[in-house]
Design an enzyme around this catalytic site. Structure first.
Site, short mmCIF file in Angstrom:
data_model
loop_
_atom_site.label_atom_id
_atom_site.label_comp_id
_atom_site.label_asym_id
_atom_site.label_seq_id
_atom_site.Cartn_x
_atom_site.Cartn_y
_atom_site.Cartn_z
N ASP A 299 53.21 -19.85 66.83
CA ASP A 299 52.93 -20.48 68.13
C ASP A 299 53.01 -21.99 67.96
O ASP A 299 52.95 -22.50 66.84
CB ASP A 299 51.51 -20.07 68.60
CG ASP A 299 51.33 -20.18 70.10
OD1 ASP A 299 51.40 -21.31 70.62
OD2 ASP A 299 51.12 -19.15 70.76
N ASP B 14 58.11 -23.28 66.72
CA ASP B 14 58.74 -23.46 68.02
C ASP B 14 59.87 -22.43 68.07
O ASP B 14 60.88 -22.57 67.37
CB ASP B 14 59.29 -24.89 68.15
CG ASP B 14 60.02 -25.09 69.48
OD1 ASP B 14 60.28 -24.09 70.18
OD2 ASP B 14 60.35 -26.25 69.79
N TYR C 14 63.71 -18.59 85.04
CA TYR C 14 62.77 -17.61 84.48
C TYR C 14 63.32 -16.19 84.67
O TYR C 14 63.36 -15.40 83.72
CB TYR C 14 61.41 -17.76 85.17
CG TYR C 14 60.32 -16.88 84.56
CD1 TYR C 14 59.75 -17.21 83.34
CD2 TYR C 14 59.89 -15.72 85.20
CE1 TYR C 14 58.76 -16.41 82.77
CE2 TYR C 14 58.91 -14.91 84.64
CZ TYR C 14 58.35 -15.26 83.42
OH TYR C 14 57.38 -14.47 82.86
N LYS D 11 64.47 -13.57 81.67
CA LYS D 11 63.83 -12.27 81.45
C LYS D 11 64.82 -11.12 81.62
O LYS D 11 64.73 -10.11 80.92
CB LYS D 11 62.63 -12.12 82.40
CG LYS D 11 61.50 -13.13 82.12
CD LYS D 11 60.96 -13.00 80.70
CE LYS D 11 59.78 -13.90 80.42
NZ LYS D 11 59.23 -13.74 79.08
N THR E 67 46.45 -14.52 83.07
CA THR E 67 46.53 -15.37 81.87
C THR E 67 46.69 -16.80 82.38
O THR E 67 46.91 -17.02 83.58
CB THR E 67 47.76 -15.01 81.00
OG1 THR E 67 48.93 -15.45 81.69
CG2 THR E 67 47.87 -13.53 80.70
N THR F 17 49.50 -17.57 85.00
CA THR F 17 49.40 -17.28 86.44
C THR F 17 48.20 -17.99 87.09
O THR F 17 47.87 -17.72 88.25
CB THR F 17 49.27 -15.76 86.68
OG1 THR F 17 48.16 -15.27 85.91
CG2 THR F 17 50.53 -15.01 86.29
P1 NAP Z 1 50.28 -18.01 78.04
O1 NAP Z 1 48.87 -17.59 78.04
O2 NAP Z 1 50.65 -19.36 78.52
O3 NAP Z 1 50.85 -17.79 76.56
C1 NAP Z 1 52.10 -18.24 76.16
C2 NAP Z 1 52.02 -18.66 74.69
O4 NAP Z 1 53.35 -18.95 74.26
C3 NAP Z 1 51.20 -19.93 74.48
O5 NAP Z 1 50.33 -19.77 73.39
C4 NAP Z 1 52.26 -20.97 74.18
O6 NAP Z 1 51.85 -21.98 73.28
C5 NAP Z 1 53.33 -20.13 73.50
N1 NAP Z 1 54.62 -20.81 73.53
C6 NAP Z 1 55.24 -21.39 74.57
N2 NAP Z 1 56.41 -21.93 74.19
C7 NAP Z 1 56.52 -21.67 72.86
C8 NAP Z 1 57.50 -21.97 71.88
N3 NAP Z 1 58.64 -22.64 72.19
N4 NAP Z 1 57.29 -21.56 70.62
C9 NAP Z 1 56.18 -20.90 70.28
N5 NAP Z 1 55.19 -20.60 71.15
C10 NAP Z 1 55.38 -20.98 72.43
O7 NAP Z 1 51.14 -17.01 78.93
P2 NAP Z 1 51.20 -15.40 78.96
O8 NAP Z 1 51.03 -15.00 80.35
O9 NAP Z 1 50.38 -14.81 77.90
O10 NAP Z 1 52.75 -15.21 78.59
C11 NAP Z 1 53.18 -14.48 77.45
C12 NAP Z 1 54.53 -13.87 77.76
O11 NAP Z 1 54.38 -12.93 78.81
C13 NAP Z 1 55.58 -14.88 78.24
O12 NAP Z 1 56.82 -14.54 77.68
C14 NAP Z 1 55.60 -14.66 79.74
O13 NAP Z 1 56.82 -15.03 80.30
C15 NAP Z 1 55.35 -13.16 79.79
N6 NAP Z 1 54.88 -12.67 81.08
C16 NAP Z 1 53.68 -13.09 81.59
C17 NAP Z 1 53.26 -12.59 82.82
C18 NAP Z 1 51.95 -12.97 83.45
O14 NAP Z 1 51.72 -12.59 84.61
N7 NAP Z 1 51.09 -13.70 82.78
C19 NAP Z 1 54.07 -11.67 83.50
C20 NAP Z 1 55.26 -11.29 82.96
C21 NAP Z 1 55.66 -11.78 81.73
P3 NAP Z 1 51.53 -23.48 73.79
O15 NAP Z 1 50.19 -23.39 74.35
O16 NAP Z 1 51.55 -24.33 72.58
O17 NAP Z 1 52.59 -23.84 74.77
#
Ligand code: NAP
Length: 268
Positions: free
Chosen positions: A38, A64, A173, A177, A208, A211
């Site tokens: 991360d 990264d 986005y 995906k 999370t 959102t």
């Molecule tokens: P989140 O809580 O913001 O978690 C995302 C994590 O990814 C953060 O720890 C972030 O670290 C890390 N990250 C971002 N860019 C990165 C990079 N270049 N290299 C390494 N780490 C990186 O969001 P989440 O909702 O859990 O999202 C996780 C995944 O689920 C994502 O792929 C998202 O698109 C997908 N998703 C989420 C939802 C939803 O409703 N939440 C729905 C569909 C899909 P930093 O804090 O350092 O940026």
């Protein structure tokens, strides 16, 4: 009773927050040692402590995922220090180019979101680099090592319902995906014979940091909820449960699939 991932080693990208964090803690509860890749060096500390408290080994490699050398270093570290890699959850992702995970909730979204016609190309490239190319580079860094070790393995990519549903204002986005969806299928086809399985999860709207802005906007939130048959947003734990199924032997005949835990968004 032995956990469903007893003695296994899992790499989780994006494991410092949200869905990745829930996966790290769930997999550890089921007996896996965890390597988190991360960018976030602060919030990850709590996750490492939670995993260690369950008696499992935990490590953080600053990664990264849009940088190939980082993806390779992450997989190389896991193999060297933990002895094997059995599972990967590629959860690192961003919702848009300026997204900062865990940042305070911003004010109202603009009434007319920027579109493909108005957004800078750099925004497109940033999201595609992290969400799609990053997943591909993480997958292959791990898959190459699993195959060389001659061991079965499970790769779980986190896509989104946005792989199937066009969202105005979020072209990059959605495209990223949809790309993860197809990447999952092609990679599964290419390496199926090796015993390494590749599947994806397309979560609906999950509570999370990603959102938080959307959920803080009452009218947007109500509109979305009215379209979700379950009538609620999902929890990160519900996605981690799906990832656990895909990472464990319970899903041994699944590869190239995408599961959509989304409260019924696709019932019709
Ligand atoms: P989140 O809580 O913001 O978690 C995302 C994590 O990814 C953060 O720890 C972030 O670290 C890390 N990250 C971002 N860019 C990165 C990079 N270049 N290299 C390494 N780490 C990186 O969001 P989440 O909702 O859990 O999202 C996780 C995944 O689920 C994502 O792929 C998202 O698109 C997908 N998703 C989420 C939802 C939803 O409703 N939440 C729905 C569909 C899909 P930093 O804090 O350092 O940026």
């Amino acid at each position: 009773m032995a956990g469903r991932l007893e003695g296994r080693v899992a790499i989780i990208t994006g494991g410092a927050s949200g869905i990745g964090r829930a996966c790290a803690e769930t997999f550890a509860r089921e007996g896996a040692d965890i390597v988190i890749g991360d960018l976030d060096e602060v919030r990850v500390d709590e996750v490492l402590r939670a995993v260690a408290a369950m008696g499992r080994k935990a490590a953080f490699v600053r990664t990264d995922t849009s940088q190939e050398a980082d993806c390779e270093a992450l997989a190389e570290y896991a193999e060297r220090e933990f002895g094997r890699i059995d599972a990967l959850v590629a959860a690192a992702g961003i919702s848009h180019a300026l997204y900062v995970s865990g940042a305070p909730v911003a004010g109202d979204a603009p009434e007319t979101p920027p579109t493909i016609l108005t957004k800078p190309t750099e925004y497109w490239e940033k999201v595609l680099n992290v969400n799609l190319t990053g997943v591909m580079m993480t997958d292959r860094a791990v898959a190459r090592r699993m195959i060389a070790a001659g061991r079965a393995g499970s790769i779980v990519n986190i896509a989104s319902v946005a792989a199937k549903v066009p969202l105005a204002g979020a072209a990059e986005y959605c495209v990223s995906k949809a790309g993860v969806h197809m990447l999952t299928k092609v990679l599964a086809m290419e390496i199926g014979h090796t015993g390494v399985r590749v599947n994806a999860i397309g979560p609906g709207f999950i509570e999370t940091p990603m959102t938080a802005n959307m959920r803080a906007d009452e009218s947007r939130s109500q509109l979305l909820l009215s379209r979700i048959p379950s009538g609620r947003f999902g929890q990160a734990q519900e996605i981690a449960n799906t990832a656990l199924f895909l990472a464990s032997d319970e899903s041994s005949y699944f590869t190239g699939e995408i599961l959509f835990p989304s409260g019924g968004l696709f019932v019709s």
